[in-house]
Write a protein that holds these residues in place. Structure first.
Motif, short mmCIF file in Angstrom:
data_model
loop_
_atom_site.label_atom_id
_atom_site.label_comp_id
_atom_site.label_asym_id
_atom_site.label_seq_id
_atom_site.Cartn_x
_atom_site.Cartn_y
_atom_site.Cartn_z
N VAL A 14 59.40 34.09 60.65
CA VAL A 14 58.68 34.93 59.71
C VAL A 14 58.24 36.16 60.48
CG1 VAL A 14 56.64 35.12 58.26
CG2 VAL A 14 57.89 32.96 58.38
N VAL A 15 58.30 37.34 59.88
CA VAL A 15 57.95 38.58 60.57
C VAL A 15 56.73 39.21 59.92
CG1 VAL A 15 58.76 40.89 61.21
CG2 VAL A 15 60.36 38.99 61.19
N LEU A 16 55.77 39.60 60.74
CA LEU A 16 54.62 40.35 60.26
C LEU A 16 54.64 41.71 60.91
CD1 LEU A 16 51.91 40.42 58.69
CD2 LEU A 16 50.81 39.63 60.77
N LEU A 17 54.85 42.75 60.12
CA LEU A 17 54.84 44.11 60.63
C LEU A 17 53.44 44.66 60.49
CD1 LEU A 17 57.80 43.86 58.91
CD2 LEU A 17 58.11 45.91 60.28
N ALA A 18 52.85 45.04 61.59
CA ALA A 18 51.47 45.52 61.56
C ALA A 18 51.42 46.97 62.01
CB ALA A 18 50.59 44.68 62.48
N LEU A 19 50.73 47.80 61.25
CA LEU A 19 50.51 49.18 61.64
C LEU A 19 49.37 49.19 62.64
CD1 LEU A 19 51.16 52.14 61.25
CD2 LEU A 19 49.49 52.21 59.41
N MET A 20 49.68 49.29 63.93
CA MET A 20 48.70 49.11 65.00
C MET A 20 48.26 50.46 65.54
SD MET A 20 48.40 45.81 65.51
CE MET A 20 47.86 45.65 67.19
N LEU A 21 46.96 50.68 65.58
CA LEU A 21 46.41 51.94 66.05
C LEU A 21 45.23 51.67 66.97
CD1 LEU A 21 46.47 53.43 62.51
CD2 LEU A 21 47.97 54.15 64.33
N TRP A 22 44.75 52.73 67.63
CA TRP A 22 43.59 52.58 68.48
C TRP A 22 42.32 52.39 67.68
CZ3 TRP A 22 43.63 56.53 73.08
CH2 TRP A 22 44.69 56.21 73.92
N GLY A 23 42.32 52.85 66.44
CA GLY A 23 41.08 52.91 65.66
C GLY A 23 40.42 51.56 65.49
N ARG A 24 39.10 51.57 65.45
CA ARG A 24 38.33 50.36 65.21
C ARG A 24 37.53 50.55 63.94
NH1 ARG A 24 33.20 48.54 65.96
NH2 ARG A 24 32.56 50.52 66.84
N GLN A 25 37.59 49.58 63.06
CA GLN A 25 36.84 49.66 61.81
C GLN A 25 35.35 49.53 62.09
OE1 GLN A 25 38.26 47.03 58.71
NE2 GLN A 25 36.18 46.67 58.04
N THR A 26 34.56 50.45 61.62
CA THR A 26 33.13 50.42 61.86
C THR A 26 32.43 49.60 60.79
OG1 THR A 26 32.70 52.36 60.51
CG2 THR A 26 33.27 52.75 62.82
N LEU A 27 31.17 49.25 61.05
CA LEU A 27 30.40 48.51 60.07
C LEU A 27 30.27 49.30 58.78
CD1 LEU A 27 27.59 46.99 62.29
CD2 LEU A 27 29.55 45.81 61.30
N ALA A 28 30.12 50.62 58.90
CA ALA A 28 30.01 51.46 57.71
C ALA A 28 31.27 51.37 56.87
CB ALA A 28 29.75 52.91 58.11
N GLU A 29 32.44 51.37 57.53
CA GLU A 29 33.69 51.26 56.80
C GLU A 29 33.81 49.90 56.11
OE1 GLU A 29 36.25 52.10 60.02
OE2 GLU A 29 36.61 54.17 59.42
N GLU A 30 33.30 48.85 56.77
CA GLU A 30 33.31 47.53 56.17
C GLU A 30 32.46 47.51 54.91
OE1 GLU A 30 32.02 44.94 59.21
OE2 GLU A 30 33.95 44.88 60.24
N ASP A 31 31.31 48.18 54.97
CA ASP A 31 30.42 48.23 53.80
C ASP A 31 31.10 48.94 52.64
OD1 ASP A 31 28.51 46.94 55.25
OD2 ASP A 31 27.41 48.76 55.80
N VAL A 32 31.80 50.06 52.95
CA VAL A 32 32.50 50.80 51.91
C VAL A 32 33.57 49.94 51.27
CG1 VAL A 32 34.05 52.73 51.48
CG2 VAL A 32 32.01 53.06 52.88
N ALA A 33 34.31 49.20 52.12
CA ALA A 33 35.36 48.34 51.60
C ALA A 33 34.79 47.27 50.70
CB ALA A 33 36.12 47.69 52.76
N GLU A 34 33.64 46.71 51.08
CA GLU A 34 33.02 45.67 50.27
C GLU A 34 32.60 46.22 48.92
OE1 GLU A 34 29.38 42.40 50.56
OE2 GLU A 34 29.98 43.57 52.32
N GLU A 35 32.07 47.44 48.92
CA GLU A 35 31.64 48.06 47.68
C GLU A 35 32.82 48.32 46.75
OE1 GLU A 35 29.61 51.58 48.73
OE2 GLU A 35 27.89 50.57 49.65
N LYS A 36 33.98 48.66 47.34
CA LYS A 36 35.11 49.06 46.54
C LYS A 36 36.01 47.89 46.16
CE LYS A 36 35.26 53.84 48.10
NZ LYS A 36 36.02 54.90 48.76
N THR A 37 35.77 46.69 46.73
CA THR A 37 36.53 45.53 46.33
C THR A 37 36.27 45.27 44.86
OG1 THR A 37 36.38 44.56 48.53
CG2 THR A 37 36.90 43.06 46.72
N GLY A 38 37.32 45.13 44.10
CA GLY A 38 37.17 44.98 42.66
C GLY A 38 37.14 46.32 41.95
N LYS A 39 37.11 47.41 42.70
CA LYS A 39 37.13 48.75 42.12
C LYS A 39 38.31 49.54 42.70
CE LYS A 39 32.08 48.86 41.65
NZ LYS A 39 30.85 49.59 42.03
#
Length: 224
Positions: A14-39
């Motif tokens: 099985v192959v998983l292609l991942a878009l790999m970058l240096w970036g790290r998701q911040t807590l603020a970005e996690e909060d935004v994602a949580e707010e937008k889940t379902g939207k």
């Protein structure tokens, strides 16, 4: 990011292609994602395609010879800051059945500035995630995944799999043109490809390994 050479056996990876970058998701970005889940944000989307990834060939980091992605059709059963570690753990957990192929890209916040293969590797090893991190995945040459110069592999993947979210990041964080509805939205989007080389699922950048494990386990259990 070492993946052992494939063997022509009855077992198919099985192959998983991942878009790999240096970036790290911040807590603020996690909060935004949580707010937008379902939207307008879904952690994954099913794929629909009649073609396979096995027609593509790519250059690995620190190498000039193309590797056909069909190489990862077979896996030898004799082998035994967070997202990098999660993907490493996932590769180790499914070492006999899963090949994680990583494609660096600098189109999202310019978070992959490495100009050479060694700079990309050193960035991962010493900067993000750092602490002498040793990737277990197979890293390929840096490419564009969106825009006018996007790589054909990702054009194909995106044609099979709808985007996981409706919204884009701020335009000042996106370093490409032209923007299209099915674009990769941010760092660490992933595509799950079955044993036959056909994409079956697309995962949002916010998706964790736990969000993918059930689908991977199901594919692993399917006999070739």
């Amino acid at each position: 990011m070492v993946v052992a050479a494939a063997q022509k056996m009855s077992t198919i990876s099985v192959v998983l292609l991942a878009l790999m970058l240096w970036g790290r998701q911040t807590l603020a970005e996690e909060d935004v994602a949580e707010e937008k889940t379902g939207k307008g944000l879904s952690m994954s989307q099913s794929c629909f395609c009649n073609d396979t990834i096995f027609r593509f060939s790519e250059k690995p980091l620190n190498g000039d010879k193309d590797i056909r992605l069909s190489t990862f059709r077979y896996k030898d059963r004799r082998e035994e800051k967070q997202k990098y570690h999660e993907l490493n753990a996932l590769q180790e957990e499914f070492a006999n059945d899963l090949a994680i192929l990583a494609f660096p890209c600098n189109q999202f916040g310019k978070q992959e500035p490495g100009g050479t293969d060694m700079e990309v590797l050193n960035g991962i090893r010493y900067v993000r995630p750092g602490d002498n991190f040793q990737p277990k995945m197979k890293l390929f040459k840096k490419i564009d995944v969106n825009g006018d110069k996007e790589h054909p592999l990702f054009s194909y993947l995106k044609s099979c799999c709808p985007s996981t979210r409706e919204y884009f990041e701020e335009a000042t964080k996106l370093y490409y043109t032209t923007i299209r509805i099915n674009d990769i939205r941010w760092n660490f989007e992933k595509f799950l490809v079955n044993r036959q080389g056909v994409p079956v699922m697309r995962y949002d950048a916010m998706a964790r390994v736990t969000d993918m494990r059930a689908a991977i386990e199901q594919l692993v259990l399917v006999k070739p």
